[in-house]
Write a protein that holds these residues in place. Structure first.
Motif, PDB file in Angstrom:
ATOM      1  N   TYR A  93       0.838  -1.191   0.000  1.00 21.29           N
ATOM      2  CA  TYR A  93       0.000   0.000   0.000  1.00 21.29           C
ATOM      3  C   TYR A  93       0.874   1.243   0.000  1.00 21.29           C
ATOM      4  CZ  TYR A  93      -3.024   3.698   1.656  1.00 21.29           C
ATOM      5  OH  TYR A  93      -3.702   4.888   1.789  1.00 21.29           O
ATOM      6  N   ILE A  94       0.555   2.181  -0.876  1.00 21.40           N
ATOM      7  CA  ILE A  94       1.290   3.443  -0.955  1.00 21.40           C
ATOM      8  C   ILE A  94       0.303   4.563  -0.589  1.00 21.40           C
ATOM      9  CG2 ILE A  94       2.584   4.989  -2.477  1.00 21.40           C
ATOM     10  CD1 ILE A  94       3.269   2.517  -4.150  1.00 21.40           C
ATOM     11  N   PRO A  95       0.646   5.384   0.385  1.00 21.02           N
ATOM     12  CA  PRO A  95      -0.278   6.452   0.791  1.00 21.02           C
ATOM     13  C   PRO A  95      -0.454   7.499  -0.305  1.00 21.02           C
ATOM     14  CG  PRO A  95       1.784   6.597   2.008  1.00 21.02           C
ATOM     15  CD  PRO A  95       1.840   5.345   1.217  1.00 21.02           C
ATOM     16  N   TRP A  96      -1.559   8.225  -0.230  1.00 21.02           N
ATOM     17  CA  TRP A  96      -1.883   9.185  -1.297  1.00 21.02           C
ATOM     18  C   TRP A  96      -0.868  10.311  -1.368  1.00 21.02           C
ATOM     19  CZ3 TRP A  96      -2.781  14.297  -0.227  1.00 21.02           C
ATOM     20  CH2 TRP A  96      -3.048  14.632   1.096  1.00 21.02           C
ATOM     21  N   GLN A  97      -0.251  10.669  -0.233  1.00 16.06           N
ATOM     22  CA  GLN A  97       0.754  11.729  -0.264  1.00 16.06           C
ATOM     23  C   GLN A  97       1.953  11.316  -1.116  1.00 16.06           C
ATOM     24  OE1 GLN A  97      -0.455  10.394   2.559  1.00 16.06           O
ATOM     25  NE2 GLN A  97      -1.025  11.995   4.028  1.00 16.06           N
ATOM     26  N   VAL A 102       5.053  11.506  -6.276  1.00 12.09           N
ATOM     27  CA  VAL A 102       5.604  10.861  -7.479  1.00 12.09           C
ATOM     28  C   VAL A 102       4.964  11.461  -8.733  1.00 12.09           C
ATOM     29  CG1 VAL A 102       5.747   8.654  -8.727  1.00 12.09           C
ATOM     30  CG2 VAL A 102       6.200   8.733  -6.286  1.00 12.09           C
ATOM     31  N   ALA A 103       3.645  11.713  -8.682  1.00 14.59           N
ATOM     32  CA  ALA A 103       2.966  12.314  -9.829  1.00 14.59           C
ATOM     33  C   ALA A 103       3.518  13.709 -10.110  1.00 14.59           C
ATOM     34  CB  ALA A 103       1.454  12.383  -9.556  1.00 14.59           C
ATOM     35  N   CYS A 104       3.816  14.468  -9.052  1.00 20.73           N
ATOM     36  CA  CYS A 104       4.400  15.811  -9.252  1.00 20.73           C
ATOM     37  C   CYS A 104       5.778  15.725  -9.902  1.00 20.73           C
ATOM     38  CB  CYS A 104       4.504  16.536  -7.911  1.00 20.73           C
ATOM     39  SG  CYS A 104       2.926  17.074  -7.271  1.00 20.73           S
TER      40      CYS A 104
END
Length: 137
Positions: A93-97, A102-104
């Motif tokens: 599980y990877i937290p949304w933060q 990573v998306a940024c």
């Protein structure tokens, strides 16, 4: 506490044991014969009692297996190697933060790449405009 250099001498790892055995033998020689026989008989009785008591180790059955005769030829092996099936690792599980971080980073890379491309095109257009406007000599 005194450290003896002989403790670190590993030329004969059984030296301390041999010294202890020699000490025991000299003490046994000094004891009268009747006492020595009684002491040895007592020790043998305790050792045999220890061996007869169950210690959790069970005897291992020895089995003979008939093997086909070998004619001395080359050993045959399987043509195909055996496949090993390894279990796949589940994604943790990877937290949304962390996902947004990573998306940024990916977005920044994309923007830099496109800005670099646009700057290249702009400089190229600038060079073309300068060539067209300036009079040739």
């Amino acid at each position: 506490m005194e450290i003896k250099p002989s403790q670190f001498d590993m030329t004969n790892p059984f030296a301390p044991l041999q010294q202890r055995i020699n000490q025991v033998e000299t003490v046994l020689r000094q004891i009268p014969a009747a006492q020595r026989e009684a002491l040895l008989a007592e020790r043998l009785a305790t050792i045999s009692a220890r061996q007869s008591s169950p210690t959790g180790e069970h005897p291992v059955p020895m089995v003979t297996v008939k093997v086909a005769e070998w004619n001395g030829g080359p050993v045959t092996r399987n043509k195909m190697p055996t496949t090993t099936l390894r279990p796949r690792r589940d994604a943790r599980y990877i937290p949304w933060q962390w996902r947004s971080f990573v998306a940024c980073i990916r977005l920044i890379r994309i923007l830099r790449k496109s800005a670099k491309k646009q700057m290249k095109q702009f400089k190229q257009l600038q060079r073309q405009m300068i060539r067209r406007v300036l009079p040739r000599q």
